[in-house]
Design an enzyme around this catalytic site. Structure first.
Site, PDB file in Angstrom:
ATOM      1  N   CYS A   4       0.815  -1.213   0.000  1.00  0.00           N
ATOM      2  CA  CYS A   4       0.000   0.000   0.000  1.00  0.00           C
ATOM      3  C   CYS A   4       0.857   1.276   0.000  1.00  0.00           C
ATOM      4  O   CYS A   4       1.467   1.577  -1.008  1.00  0.00           O
ATOM      5  CB  CYS A   4      -0.961  -0.049   1.179  1.00  0.00           C
ATOM      6  SG  CYS A   4      -2.403   0.984   0.931  1.00  0.00           S
ATOM      7  N   HIS A  38      -3.307  -5.560   2.431  1.00  0.00           N
ATOM      8  CA  HIS A  38      -2.970  -5.666   3.865  1.00  0.00           C
ATOM      9  C   HIS A  38      -3.508  -7.001   4.370  1.00  0.00           C
ATOM     10  O   HIS A  38      -3.959  -7.838   3.590  1.00  0.00           O
ATOM     11  CB  HIS A  38      -3.683  -4.548   4.639  1.00  0.00           C
ATOM     12  CG  HIS A  38      -3.158  -3.178   4.382  1.00  0.00           C
ATOM     13  ND1 HIS A  38      -1.934  -2.730   4.839  1.00  0.00           N
ATOM     14  CD2 HIS A  38      -3.704  -2.139   3.704  1.00  0.00           C
ATOM     15  CE1 HIS A  38      -1.769  -1.474   4.484  1.00  0.00           C
ATOM     16  NE2 HIS A  38      -2.819  -1.085   3.786  1.00  0.00           N
TER      17      HIS A  38
HETATM   18  N1  GLN Z   1      -2.146   6.760   2.607  1.00  0.00           N
HETATM   19  C1  GLN Z   1      -2.201   5.915   1.407  1.00  0.00           C
HETATM   20  C2  GLN Z   1      -3.609   5.959   0.795  1.00  0.00           C
HETATM   21  O1  GLN Z   1      -4.547   6.326   1.486  1.00  0.00           O
HETATM   22  C3  GLN Z   1      -1.830   4.482   1.761  1.00  0.00           C
HETATM   23  C4  GLN Z   1      -2.791   3.837   2.734  1.00  0.00           C
HETATM   24  C5  GLN Z   1      -2.290   2.532   3.281  1.00  0.00           C
HETATM   25  O2  GLN Z   1      -1.085   2.274   3.353  1.00  0.00           O
HETATM   26  N2  GLN Z   1      -3.252   1.687   3.720  1.00  0.00           N
HETATM   27  O3  GLN Z   1      -3.777   5.606  -0.354  1.00  0.00           O
END
Ligand code: GLN
Length: 244
Positions: free
Chosen positions: A94, A194
């Site tokens: 992510c 995740h």
């Molecule tokens: N902040 C980034 C987004 O919102 C990554 C989010 C995350 O790592 N879950 O796309």
């Protein structure tokens, strides 16, 4: 035989238990009698990435990505880029995945110049892409259904220099539009999954271990493990998502 793992930004990028991926990698090595060493590379700490077989970066909120921009721009970005060019095995989740691209424009308009090691860009939006999801990974001899949990504002658009990690079967993936999920480039695996992603996807975990070891030891054959529970967890989500 030893697998040397470096966890980049464990202090900042470690959302939704992503560090659990490292626990899985370590466990799957140790159950085979393969030694594991783990080194964190937090903000401000210089670590020679060339010494490691497998690099891991977890996810993070926009503000956590912002917190490491100066360092990425001044020295860490070049080190990550060199490690990738050198064929290092990497799993990036992510925010950690987004970090490897050219740029990320957040939903509230902040422009971030990122590592630029892989040819893709990300653009945030107000509505987040959230939920259990699955995608098909077609790199091995048989297709693999990867299951995970996604929660991201960004829509990621791949450029011509990279290929998708997989094809979305359920959920959103990179952007909810083009059916792609994640990115593949040399030995880098970037994904929005995740969960952490590896406990329920043992085939992927072993592929990363093998790639990491082969850089140092040449061809490696991993003895099979009893993945009854892992595969049952994977199948549970595959079946649940297939009913949607
Ligand atoms: N902040 C980034 C987004 O919102 C990554 C989010 C995350 O790592 N879950 O796309």
């Amino acid at each position: 035989m030893e697998l040397k793992i470096c966890h980049l930004y464990p202090d900042l990028l470690n959302l939704y238990g992503d560090w659990g991926n490292i626990v899985v990698l370590a466990q799957r090595c140790m159950r085979r009698g393969i030694a594991v060493s783990l080194q964190g590379a937090p903000l401000g700490e210089q670590v020679n990435l060339a010494e490691y077989d497998l690099l891991f970066i977890g996810g993070g909120q926009d503000r956590e990505l912002e917190a490491l921009l100066d360092e990425v721009k001044s020295w860490r970005g070049a080190e990550i880029k060199a490690a990738i060019a050198d064929g290092k095995t990497m799993l990036a989740i992510c925010g950690g995945y987004q970090l490897l691209g050219h740029s990320y424009k957040t939903a509230d308009g902040k422009e971030m110049d990122l590592v630029g090691a892989l040819d893709f860009t990300s653009v945030g939006a107000k509505e987040r892409l959230v939920g259990d999801y699955m995608f098909q990974w077609d790199e091995l001899s048989a297709p693999v259904q990867i299951v995970g949990f996604e929660n991201h504002s960004a829509r990621t658009y791949l450029g011509s220099g990279v290929r998708p990690f997989g094809t979305v079967l359920r959920g959103h993936g990179n952007n909810g539009e083009d059916g792609t999920e994640g990115v593949r480039y040399r030995n880098v695996f970037g994904t929005y999954a995740h969960g952490p992603v590896l406990p329920k996807n043992p085939v992927l975990a072993d592929h990363l271990i093998r790639l990491g070891l082969e850089q140092r030891y040449g061809s490696v054959t991993l003895e099979p493990l009893d993945d009854t529970l892992e595969l049952r967890a994977n199948q549970f989500l595959v079946e649940r998502l297939s009913q949607k």
